[in-house]
Design an enzyme around this catalytic site. Structure first.
Site, PDB file in Angstrom:
ATOM      1  N   TYR A  66     -23.867 -39.138  25.377  1.00  9.84           N
ATOM      2  CA  TYR A  66     -22.701 -39.372  24.526  1.00  9.84           C
ATOM      3  C   TYR A  66     -21.771 -38.163  24.593  1.00  9.84           C
ATOM      4  CZ  TYR A  66     -25.631 -43.111  22.548  1.00  9.84           C
ATOM      5  OH  TYR A  66     -26.440 -44.211  22.372  1.00  9.84           O
ATOM      6  N   PHE A 220     -18.099 -51.820  20.221  1.00  9.04           N
ATOM      7  CA  PHE A 220     -16.689 -51.575  20.542  1.00  9.04           C
ATOM      8  C   PHE A 220     -15.800 -52.757  20.133  1.00  9.04           C
ATOM      9  CE2 PHE A 220     -19.100 -48.976  23.595  1.00  9.04           C
ATOM     10  CZ  PHE A 220     -18.575 -47.741  23.281  1.00  9.04           C
ATOM     11  N   THR A 221     -16.412 -53.922  19.950  1.00 12.02           N
ATOM     12  CA  THR A 221     -15.658 -55.099  19.509  1.00 12.02           C
ATOM     13  C   THR A 221     -16.239 -55.550  18.172  1.00 12.02           C
ATOM     14  OG1 THR A 221     -15.625 -55.722  21.825  1.00 12.02           O
ATOM     15  CG2 THR A 221     -14.817 -57.360  20.266  1.00 12.02           C
ATOM     16  N   PRO A 222     -15.656 -55.115  17.054  1.00 12.27           N
ATOM     17  CA  PRO A 222     -16.235 -55.435  15.744  1.00 12.27           C
ATOM     18  C   PRO A 222     -16.490 -56.935  15.571  1.00 12.27           C
ATOM     19  CG  PRO A 222     -14.355 -53.955  15.521  1.00 12.27           C
ATOM     20  CD  PRO A 222     -14.419 -54.351  16.966  1.00 12.27           C
TER      21      PRO A 222
HETATM   22  N1  LIG Z   1     -29.537 -47.937  23.488  1.00 14.19           N
HETATM   23  C1  LIG Z   1     -28.311 -48.205  23.877  1.00 14.19           C
HETATM   24  O1  LIG Z   1     -28.066 -48.577  25.019  1.00 14.19           O
HETATM   25  C2  LIG Z   1     -27.186 -48.069  22.881  1.00 14.19           C
HETATM   26  C3  LIG Z   1     -25.932 -48.630  23.166  1.00 14.19           C
HETATM   27  C4  LIG Z   1     -24.938 -48.521  22.225  1.00 14.19           C
HETATM   28  C5  LIG Z   1     -25.161 -47.878  21.021  1.00 14.19           C
HETATM   29  N2  LIG Z   1     -26.383 -47.311  20.767  1.00 14.19           N
HETATM   30  C6  LIG Z   1     -26.654 -46.655  19.455  1.00 14.19           C
HETATM   31  O2  LIG Z   1     -26.376 -47.583  18.430  1.00 14.19           O
HETATM   32  C7  LIG Z   1     -25.517 -46.991  17.452  1.00 14.19           C
HETATM   33  C8  LIG Z   1     -24.677 -48.055  16.791  1.00 14.19           C
HETATM   34  O3  LIG Z   1     -23.784 -48.627  17.712  1.00 14.19           O
HETATM   35  P1  LIG Z   1     -22.223 -48.345  17.700  1.00 14.19           P
HETATM   36  O4  LIG Z   1     -21.936 -47.171  16.840  1.00 14.19           O
HETATM   37  O5  LIG Z   1     -21.743 -48.296  19.084  1.00 14.19           O
HETATM   38  O6  LIG Z   1     -21.646 -49.689  17.108  1.00 14.19           O
HETATM   39  P2  LIG Z   1     -21.627 -50.340  15.645  1.00 14.19           P
HETATM   40  O7  LIG Z   1     -22.463 -49.564  14.695  1.00 14.19           O
HETATM   41  O8  LIG Z   1     -21.895 -51.782  15.820  1.00 14.19           O
HETATM   42  O9  LIG Z   1     -20.087 -50.228  15.265  1.00 14.19           O
HETATM   43  C9  LIG Z   1     -19.432 -49.017  15.196  1.00 14.19           C
HETATM   44  C10 LIG Z   1     -17.958 -49.331  15.086  1.00 14.19           C
HETATM   45  O10 LIG Z   1     -17.712 -49.964  13.826  1.00 14.19           O
HETATM   46  C11 LIG Z   1     -16.696 -49.242  13.137  1.00 14.19           C
HETATM   47  N3  LIG Z   1     -17.057 -49.229  11.711  1.00 14.19           N
HETATM   48  C12 LIG Z   1     -18.189 -48.726  11.153  1.00 14.19           C
HETATM   49  N4  LIG Z   1     -18.163 -48.914   9.827  1.00 14.19           N
HETATM   50  C13 LIG Z   1     -16.992 -49.527   9.528  1.00 14.19           C
HETATM   51  C14 LIG Z   1     -16.392 -49.968   8.328  1.00 14.19           C
HETATM   52  N5  LIG Z   1     -17.004 -49.832   7.150  1.00 14.19           N
HETATM   53  N6  LIG Z   1     -15.177 -50.574   8.402  1.00 14.19           N
HETATM   54  C15 LIG Z   1     -14.560 -50.726   9.588  1.00 14.19           C
HETATM   55  N7  LIG Z   1     -15.075 -50.328  10.774  1.00 14.19           N
HETATM   56  C16 LIG Z   1     -16.282 -49.731  10.738  1.00 14.19           C
HETATM   57  C17 LIG Z   1     -16.689 -47.871  13.703  1.00 14.19           C
HETATM   58  O11 LIG Z   1     -15.391 -47.320  13.608  1.00 14.19           O
HETATM   59  P3  LIG Z   1     -15.103 -45.994  12.747  1.00 14.19           P
HETATM   60  O12 LIG Z   1     -15.611 -44.852  13.573  1.00 14.19           O
HETATM   61  O13 LIG Z   1     -13.641 -46.008  12.562  1.00 14.19           O
HETATM   62  O14 LIG Z   1     -15.855 -46.142  11.457  1.00 14.19           O
HETATM   63  C18 LIG Z   1     -17.100 -48.110  15.154  1.00 14.19           C
HETATM   64  O15 LIG Z   1     -15.967 -48.408  15.934  1.00 14.19           O
HETATM   65  C19 LIG Z   1     -24.729 -45.969  18.269  1.00 14.19           C
HETATM   66  O16 LIG Z   1     -24.121 -45.025  17.436  1.00 14.19           O
HETATM   67  C20 LIG Z   1     -25.782 -45.436  19.193  1.00 14.19           C
HETATM   68  O17 LIG Z   1     -26.511 -44.415  18.526  1.00 14.19           O
HETATM   69  C21 LIG Z   1     -27.397 -47.436  21.661  1.00 14.19           C
END
Ligand SMILES: NC(=O)c1ccc[n+]([C@@H]2O[C@H](COP(=O)([O-])OP(=O)(O)OC[C@H]3O[C@@H](n4cnc5c(N)ncnc54)[C@H](OP(=O)(O)O)[C@@H]3O)[C@@H](O)[C@H]2O)c1
Length: 290
Positions: A66, A220-222
């Site tokens: 990351y 990346f796509t809420p």
């Molecule tokens: N093992 C793998 O291959 C893999 C792949 C992807 C991710 N991951 C892990 O999984 C974790 C979670 O995935 P992710 O962070 O990519 O996606 P996520 O948790 O599904 O969504 C994060 C997104 O939602 C937005 N968000 C969060 N809270 C919000 C709210 N209350 N209102 C509006 N928007 C909100 C965030 O924007 P803001 O920043 O503006 O809040 C961000 O763009 C990652 O951090 C990573 O540690 C692992």
């Protein structure tokens, strides 16, 4: 390492020989756009990490990929020396290229280097949990993980890793890993709208293995769904809150790691995930991903 009680939604759960809060934090969104480069607001990134720990979160998910390296450097800057209760999960198996791609890097020498780099950047002598990330950006791909997973088992025997997990994997790869060494978790993509792993979650729950959904809010796509918006409006909650509450209620072996780069969203998500969904709400929400 213990977190015996918490006021966070979902309570706590064993993860290997530790107890962690089921409401954790995923640090990927702290890096720059598309997980490349530094954050737009360095101080806010540090504040999010400190707030997460201050609010009682004891499970943080990260990776040296990351940024690359940025997220681990931020975690160290914000939180080192780490509280005893903090459990940091990292993952190996991919590098980054200059265009932001995630080329696989799973030869024994790649994995050894990545483990050493995680140790160094996080500033620890032993990594709490290392997930072997398989597949690619499109999702899991079939094929043996034996050689790569065997390398992590060697590193565990050398005392550099406490617990092992697998990520972005098929059910067959989970089974294969478990014939080689115990795993404490599987980290795959899963949310209200992407329910490919429903059976896997139930199988892991029966064997007391955690399932850690990535992209719980859609990544990346809420998440967007008329049904989700309708249920959220009826409950006077945000769709994000409902999506997180649904995950916590889906199965007790689910550990949440929603990502955010904002302290306001972090607090909103913690409050929102505590929403109690009725059986009728859950039944309606279940229609989204099926
Ligand atoms: N093992 C793998 O291959 C893999 C792949 C992807 C991710 N991951 C892990 O999984 C974790 C979670 O995935 P992710 O962070 O990519 O996606 P996520 O948790 O599904 O969504 C994060 C997104 O939602 C937005 N968000 C969060 N809270 C919000 C709210 N209350 N209102 C509006 N928007 C909100 C965030 O924007 P803001 O920043 O503006 O809040 C961000 O763009 C990652 O951090 C990573 O540690 C692992």
């Amino acid at each position: 390492m213990n977190a015996p009680t918490t006021s966070l939604p979902g309570g706590t759960r064993a993860l290997g020989d530790s107890t962690v809060t089921r409401f954790g934090y995923g640090a990927m969104q702290l890096a720059g756009p598309w997980v490349m480069g530094p954050p737009a607001d360095h101080d806010e990134a540090l504040a999010v990490l400190r707030e997460a720990v201050d609010l009682g979160i004891t499970h943080i998910d990260t990776s040296d990929a990351y940024g690359p390296y940025i997220t681990n450097e931020l975690i160290r800057e914000a939180l080192h020396p780490y509280p005893e209760s903090l459990f940091i999960a990292t993952k190996v198996g991919a590098n980054r290229d200059t265009r932001g791609g995630w080329p696989p890097a799973r030869r024994p020498e790649d994995l050894r280097k990545q483990v050493q780099e995680n140790l160094q950047r996080l500033g620890v002598e032993v990594l709490d949990l290392v997930n072997l990330r398989m597949g690619d950006a499109e999702g899991p791909r079939p094929g043996s993980l034996a050689e790569a997973f065997g390398t992590l088992v060697e590193l565990q025997r050398e005392g550099l890793i406490r617990h092992l997990g697998v990520s972005n994997v098929t059910e067959e790869q989970v089974a294969e890993a478990r014939t080689i060494a115990p795993i404490v978790c599987v980290q795959n993509m899963y949310n209200l709208a992407h329910r490919h792993d429903d059976d896997l979650i139930d199988h892991l729950a029966a064997d007391n293995i955690a399932y850690v959904p990535f992209f719980p809010l859609g990544g990346f796509t809420p998440l967007q769904s008329e049904t989700l918006s309708k249920v959220a409006a009826r409950l006077g909650a945000t769709p994000m809150s409902v999506a997180l509450a649904w995950l916590l209620q889906r199965s007790p072996n689910l550990l949440l790691i929603p990502g955010t780069s904002s302290t306001a969203h972090l607090r909103e998500n913690i409050t929102g995930a505590g929403l109690v969904l009725s059986d009728d709400d859950v039944a309606e929400l279940n229609s989204i991903g099926r």
